[in-house]
Design an enzyme around this catalytic site. Structure first.
Site, PDB file in Angstrom:
ATOM      1  N   ARG A 106       0.780  -1.196   0.091  1.00  0.00           N
ATOM      2  CA  ARG A 106      -0.021  -0.077   0.144  1.00  0.00           C
ATOM      3  C   ARG A 106       0.835   1.261  -0.126  1.00  0.00           C
ATOM      4  NH1 ARG A 106      -2.695  -3.938   1.777  1.00  0.00           N
ATOM      5  NH2 ARG A 106      -0.610  -4.644   2.698  1.00  0.00           N
ATOM      6  N   THR A 107       1.755   1.517   0.853  1.00  0.00           N
ATOM      7  CA  THR A 107       2.511   2.646   1.060  1.00  0.00           C
ATOM      8  C   THR A 107       3.461   2.942  -0.372  1.00  0.00           C
ATOM      9  OG1 THR A 107       2.434   1.997   3.482  1.00  0.00           O
ATOM     10  CG2 THR A 107       4.168   3.934   2.767  1.00  0.00           C
ATOM     11  N   LYS A 162      26.583  -3.582   0.112  1.00  0.00           N
ATOM     12  CA  LYS A 162      28.027  -3.424   0.246  1.00  0.00           C
ATOM     13  C   LYS A 162      28.570  -2.711   1.319  1.00  0.00           C
ATOM     14  CE  LYS A 162      27.728  -2.599  -4.876  1.00  0.00           C
ATOM     15  NZ  LYS A 162      27.897  -1.470  -5.778  1.00  0.00           N
ATOM     16  N   ARG A 212      11.152   3.762   3.902  1.00  0.00           N
ATOM     17  CA  ARG A 212      10.512   2.789   4.855  1.00  0.00           C
ATOM     18  C   ARG A 212      11.890   2.055   5.177  1.00  0.00           C
ATOM     19  NH1 ARG A 212       5.423  -1.000   4.666  1.00  0.00           N
ATOM     20  NH2 ARG A 212       4.774   0.694   5.144  1.00  0.00           N
ATOM     21  N   HIS A 247       4.488   5.732  11.669  1.00  0.00           N
ATOM     22  CA  HIS A 247       4.048   5.667  10.195  1.00  0.00           C
ATOM     23  C   HIS A 247       2.977   6.736  10.097  1.00  0.00           C
ATOM     24  CE1 HIS A 247       3.182   4.104   6.338  1.00  0.00           C
ATOM     25  NE2 HIS A 247       2.740   2.940   6.796  1.00  0.00           N
TER      26      HIS A 247
HETATM   27  N1   CP Z   1      -0.292  -0.177   5.890  1.00  0.00           N
HETATM   28  C1   CP Z   1       0.714  -0.206   5.239  1.00  0.00           C
HETATM   29  O1   CP Z   1       1.845   0.206   5.674  1.00  0.00           O
HETATM   30  O2   CP Z   1       0.858  -1.467   4.489  1.00  0.00           O
HETATM   31  P1   CP Z   1       2.161  -1.654   3.534  1.00  0.00           P
HETATM   32  O3   CP Z   1       2.922  -2.396   4.436  1.00  0.00           O
HETATM   33  O4   CP Z   1       1.689  -2.658   2.438  1.00  0.00           O
HETATM   34  O5   CP Z   1       2.815  -0.435   2.934  1.00  0.00           O
END
Ligand code: CP
Length: 308
Positions: A57-58, A87, A108, A136
């Site tokens: 999703r993100t 590396k 991320r 998040h």
């Molecule tokens: N909700 C969410 O962060 O989903 P993903 O891990 O698929 O990005």
């Protein structure tokens, strides 16, 4: 970092003021209603997506948001294997390099605090797309948008946060955002091994937001407008036995729905494993697919705000 309504990096939910939140939610709403009006806003701008942990999703909603605004994207999945991190390159060096190629970096990472480290050395905005069990914030923005869109208001809501709250970066970020609204009440439903951490409870106390915790989902169900279910995050446990001790502890199914208000909604940041039964999906109170879709609009609004 954010100062008032100025926004440079997006690292944690505490950065957002209520006026800025409302502005972003309103903008996301306008984008949802008439997306074609915004199609050229970021022509010529480039977004880099650096993902050290898996995502559906993100990653894809950020990319879709940038493309729908007329911008371009580049990036790497599984950066621990497919970038020069393999590396031995440090996060800081990677960010210094990528900030020379892109106008914004969506990051991320598996380590709590990684986004803050990245922001400290980046010459372009860094957006925290999840830093281990830390935060998040853009998920929390879309969660807030979904609550307002589905229930018509945020002030006054009662919410139960359920599941792996110690490792749940989404519930941590959402709690910080909710504390900026009026008359919020929060119930944490979790086994003691993965109870909400003290820093969040202290924050709620400081901001005079009433909260309580229980291990019994049935105590919370009839009282709330939102049931925010989360996955027990296997990847955050150091051993299989600890994971198995809490796995499957809360499952929402058709029988659970009968104990909820008819107007309440079920949210989940997704992915789910077995904590929401598929039979729940067809109930109008199942908001989680709408919620995921809303990620597109809120991320468009955020990218426009940072880069427009
Ligand atoms: N909700 C969410 O962060 O989903 P993903 O891990 O698929 O990005």
């Amino acid at each position: 970092m954010a100062i008032g309504s100025r926004l440079r990096h997006v690292v944690e939910s505490q950065q957002f003021s209520r006026p800025l939140l409302e502005e972003l939610l309103d903008r996301a709403d306008a984008m949802k209603k008439q997306p074609h009006l915004f199609s050229g806003r970021l022509v010529g701008r480039v977004m880099a997506a650096l993902f050290y942990e898996p995502s559906t999703r993100t990653r894809l909603s950020f990319e879709a948001a940038m493309l729908r605004l007329g911008g371009q994207t580049m990036g790497t999945d599984n950066a621990r294997e497919f970038s020069s991190v393999a590396k031995g390159e440090t996060l800081e060096d990677t960010i210094r390099i990528v900030s020379g190629y892109a106008d914004a970096i969506v990051l991320r990472h598996n380590e709590e605090g990684a986004a803050k480290r990245a922001a400290a050395v980046s010459s372009v905005p860094v957006i925290n797309a999840g830093d281990g069990p830390g935060q998040h914030p853009t998920q929390a923005l879309l969660d807030l948008y979904t609550i307002r869109d589905d229930l018509g208001h945020i002030d006054g809501i009662r919410i139960a946060m359920v599941g792996d709250l110690a490792n749940g970066r989404t519930v941590r970020s959402l709690t910080y955002l909710l504390s900026k609204f009026r008359d919020i009440r929060i119930c944490f439903v979790a086994p003691p091994q993965v109870a909400m951490r003290k820093d969040i409870k202290d924050h709620l106390d400081e901001h005079k937001v009433p909260w309580f915790e229980t291990q019994d989902l049935d105590v919370a169900l009839p009282q709330v407008d939102v049931v925010y279910q989360t996955r027990i995050q296997k990847e955050r446990f150091t051993d299989e036995a600890s994971y198995r001790a809490v796995k499957g502890v809360y499952r929402i199914d058709a029988s659970t729905l009968t104990r909820m208000s008819k107007e309440a909604i079920v949210m989940h940041p997704l992915p789910r494993v077995d904590e929401i039964a598929p039979e729940v999906d067809s109930d109008p109170r199942a908001a989680y697919f709408r919620q995921a879709r809303n990620g597109l609009w809120i991320r468009m609004a955020l990218l426009e705000r940072l880069l427009g």
